[in-house]
Design an enzyme around this catalytic site. Structure first.
Site, mmCIF file in Angstrom:
data_model
loop_
_atom_site.group_PDB
_atom_site.id
_atom_site.type_symbol
_atom_site.label_atom_id
_atom_site.label_comp_id
_atom_site.label_asym_id
_atom_site.label_seq_id
_atom_site.Cartn_x
_atom_site.Cartn_y
_atom_site.Cartn_z
ATOM 1 C CB CYS A 140 66.952 -27.009 -9.592
ATOM 2 S SG CYS A 140 65.291 -27.335 -9.757
ATOM 3 C CD GLU A 148 61.526 -23.015 -9.960
ATOM 4 O OE1 GLU A 148 61.249 -23.288 -9.148
ATOM 5 O OE2 GLU A 148 61.733 -24.313 -10.960
ATOM 6 C CE LYS A 179 61.642 -20.629 -4.678
ATOM 7 N NZ LYS A 179 61.113 -21.666 -4.614
ATOM 8 C CG HIS A 220 65.126 -28.224 -14.458
ATOM 9 N ND1 HIS A 220 64.112 -29.444 -14.300
ATOM 10 C CD2 HIS A 220 64.614 -27.563 -13.151
ATOM 11 C CE1 HIS A 220 63.504 -29.677 -12.329
ATOM 12 N NE2 HIS A 220 64.520 -27.973 -12.659
HETATM 13 P P1 NAP Z 1 61.591 -33.661 -0.635
HETATM 14 O O1 NAP Z 1 61.632 -34.912 -1.109
HETATM 15 O O2 NAP Z 1 59.478 -33.456 -0.454
HETATM 16 O O3 NAP Z 1 62.316 -33.737 0.770
HETATM 17 C C1 NAP Z 1 62.336 -33.247 1.934
HETATM 18 C C2 NAP Z 1 63.117 -33.375 3.186
HETATM 19 O O4 NAP Z 1 62.571 -32.965 4.303
HETATM 20 C C3 NAP Z 1 62.720 -34.798 3.975
HETATM 21 O O5 NAP Z 1 63.642 -35.265 3.883
HETATM 22 C C4 NAP Z 1 61.243 -34.951 4.827
HETATM 23 O O6 NAP Z 1 61.429 -35.728 5.711
HETATM 24 C C5 NAP Z 1 62.412 -33.105 5.418
HETATM 25 N N1 NAP Z 1 61.644 -32.727 5.910
HETATM 26 C C6 NAP Z 1 60.319 -32.110 6.142
HETATM 27 N N2 NAP Z 1 59.638 -31.527 7.098
HETATM 28 C C7 NAP Z 1 60.521 -31.075 7.732
HETATM 29 C C8 NAP Z 1 60.191 -30.447 9.459
HETATM 30 N N3 NAP Z 1 59.497 -30.138 9.580
HETATM 31 N N4 NAP Z 1 61.649 -30.797 9.971
HETATM 32 C C9 NAP Z 1 62.680 -31.769 9.534
HETATM 33 N N5 NAP Z 1 62.953 -32.090 8.160
HETATM 34 C C10 NAP Z 1 61.588 -32.180 7.448
HETATM 35 O O7 NAP Z 1 61.350 -32.282 -1.137
HETATM 36 P P2 NAP Z 1 63.248 -31.992 -2.094
HETATM 37 O O8 NAP Z 1 62.483 -32.020 -3.519
HETATM 38 O O9 NAP Z 1 64.414 -33.332 -1.527
HETATM 39 O O10 NAP Z 1 64.052 -30.456 -1.581
HETATM 40 C C11 NAP Z 1 64.405 -30.334 -0.548
HETATM 41 C C12 NAP Z 1 64.892 -28.983 -0.768
HETATM 42 O O11 NAP Z 1 65.624 -28.968 -2.292
HETATM 43 C C13 NAP Z 1 63.694 -28.293 -0.488
HETATM 44 O O12 NAP Z 1 64.017 -26.667 -0.579
HETATM 45 C C14 NAP Z 1 63.433 -27.901 -2.195
HETATM 46 O O13 NAP Z 1 62.999 -26.502 -2.491
HETATM 47 C C15 NAP Z 1 64.926 -27.121 -2.638
HETATM 48 N N6 NAP Z 1 66.193 -27.806 -4.211
HETATM 49 C C16 NAP Z 1 64.558 -29.125 -4.409
HETATM 50 C C17 NAP Z 1 65.436 -29.059 -6.347
HETATM 51 C C18 NAP Z 1 64.739 -30.660 -6.829
HETATM 52 O O14 NAP Z 1 65.424 -31.198 -8.079
HETATM 53 N N7 NAP Z 1 63.957 -31.437 -6.021
HETATM 54 C C19 NAP Z 1 66.936 -28.993 -6.591
HETATM 55 C C20 NAP Z 1 66.761 -27.286 -5.960
HETATM 56 C C21 NAP Z 1 66.564 -28.025 -4.515
HETATM 57 P P3 NAP Z 1 60.409 -36.731 6.187
HETATM 58 O O15 NAP Z 1 60.606 -37.249 5.172
HETATM 59 O O16 NAP Z 1 60.206 -36.888 7.386
HETATM 60 O O17 NAP Z 1 58.097 -36.077 5.888
#
Ligand code: NAP
Length: 344
Positions: free
Chosen positions: A150, A202, A205, A242
């Site tokens: 991001c 970060e 990256k 950001h």
């Molecule tokens: P998050 O809020 O922690 O959500 C994680 C998701 O993955 C939830 O749906 C969770 O399900 C699921 N999960 C966790 N462990 C799992 C497993 N063992 N098997 C299958 N599903 C699983 O994280 P997020 O911020 O959405 O980020 C998700 C991805 O996008 C990450 O790789 C992050 O680095 C990337 N990202 C995030 C952002 C941002 O701004 N947040 C920006 C760019 C990229 P449960 O609810 O069941 O635990």
């Protein structure tokens, strides 16, 4: 044509933004939601940590969340959007591609692999063709496409606009919102009344992904841009958006107004989620600001301002919505590009 779509990691911060963007989408129809084993088997509304400022769409609220495995996903799903933790993505995404699914992913695993396209459609759509190499080398019927981190997505369109002046080096310091760490990423005791000058991994990256994104694809491989990139990443107590302070040294001289004009003129695309104006230049010297500017272009625009000349080039500030342009919207746009270029 309606493309059937699934969301992996649908209950998290990015997953729920994907639902918000895909539920009313003109080309994609959500048919599958997955998450961890704790959520699988339950109705979405009971397990999503929903914090988007609109209700969960009725048809999504009652859908049963599935496990994140190839067997749990119907064969007729055309496209999977992945917002899994990278440790999970690393394990599961190749299995899904091997099983024939096309995956547009947010997770950081494989972003810098030579045969994986890392794309911002307005910047390097041509890199998508590295999928031919990927399919040859990995023997997949499916495909894996990544969007960048991001903080990288916020800065790179502005660099793409300035590269005509021959960028030599970039220094960037970020002020990143808490939603970038995921739903349970930073505790309130750590972040309220505070700033944290460290976000694990970060900086690396930003330094690597920016060079790959601005690299050139010769039909066989991507040659990374030779510019030096140095990043310092900080977490601050904003919810979304950001903000980044960027210093760019160029070979050719560049005046502040020339830099601003180059960004204003940088073209957008006509994909369903493209903003009309990709980079919106702010006139006020104290803009962009997260609260005021993160929703420009429905959260898909980058805003920039505060241009001034430096000894080696130019300094400015830029901003984007980290869970829309920086994550969910970025992978939706990549999905639209895949469809537009005939990969689905
Ligand atoms: P998050 O809020 O922690 O959500 C994680 C998701 O993955 C939830 O749906 C969770 O399900 C699921 N999960 C966790 N462990 C799992 C497993 N063992 N098997 C299958 N599903 C699983 O994280 P997020 O911020 O959405 O980020 C998700 C991805 O996008 C990450 O790789 C992050 O680095 C990337 N990202 C995030 C952002 C941002 O701004 N947040 C920006 C760019 C990229 P449960 O609810 O069941 O635990």
């Amino acid at each position: 044509m309606t493309v059937t779509a699934g969301i992996l990691g649908a209950t998290g911060a990015v997953g729920q933004r994907l639902i918000q963007l895909l539920d009313p989408h003109p080309e994609f129809e959500i048919t599958t939601l997955t998450a961890s084993d704790q959520s699988a088997g339950h109705p979405y509304r009971d397990v999503a940590k929903w914090r988007v400022d609109a209700p969960i769409p009725d048809d999504i609220a009652t859908m049963t969340v599935r496990e994140t495995t190839p067997d749990a996903i119907d064969d007729d799903v055309d496209l999977l959007f992945s917002s899994l933790p990278s440790s999970v993505g690393e394990r599961v995404e190749p299995k899904l591609c091997n099983a024939g699914y096309v995956v547009s992913s947010n997770s950081s695993n494989d972003r810098t692999a030579p045969d994986v396209p890392l794309t911002i459609p307005e910047v390097n759509a041509e890199h998508l063709d590295v999928l031919e190499v990927q399919r040859d080398e990995r023997g997949w019927d499916g495909a894996l496409v990544k969007n960048p981190n991001c903080s990288t997505i916020t800065m790179v369109p502005t660099l793409a606009a300035l590269d005509q002046f021959n960028i030599q080096s970039v220094t960037v310091s970020t002020l990143q919102a808490v939603s970038g760490a995921g739903y349970s990423g930073v505790s309130s005791m750590e972040i309220i009344d505070n700033a944290i000058p460290h976000i694990g991994g970060e900086e690396q990256k930003m330094e690597r992904e920016a060079r790959k994104l601005l690299g050139t694809f010769d039909g066989a491989e991507i040659d990374w841009h030779e510019m030096d990139v140095a990043a310092s990443c900080n977490r601050i107590p904003t919810i979304d958006g950001h903000l980044e302070n960027v210093w760019v040294d160029t070979d050719d001289e560049i005046a502040p107004e020339t830099a601003a004009a180059a960004m204003t003129e940088y073209p957008s695309l006509s994909l369903a989620s493209s903003p009309e104006q990709l980079i919106e230049v702010c006139d006020d010297p104290d803009r962009p600001q997260p609260r005021l500017d993160r929703l420009r272009g429905n959260g898909m625009a980058v805003s920039a301002g505060g241009f001034r000349a430096t000894a080696g080039g130019i300094q400015y500030n830029c901003l984007s919505h980290n869970t829309i342009r920086g994550a969910a919207g970025a992978s939706v746009l990549n999905g639209e590009l895949l469809l537009n270029q005939g990969w689905l």
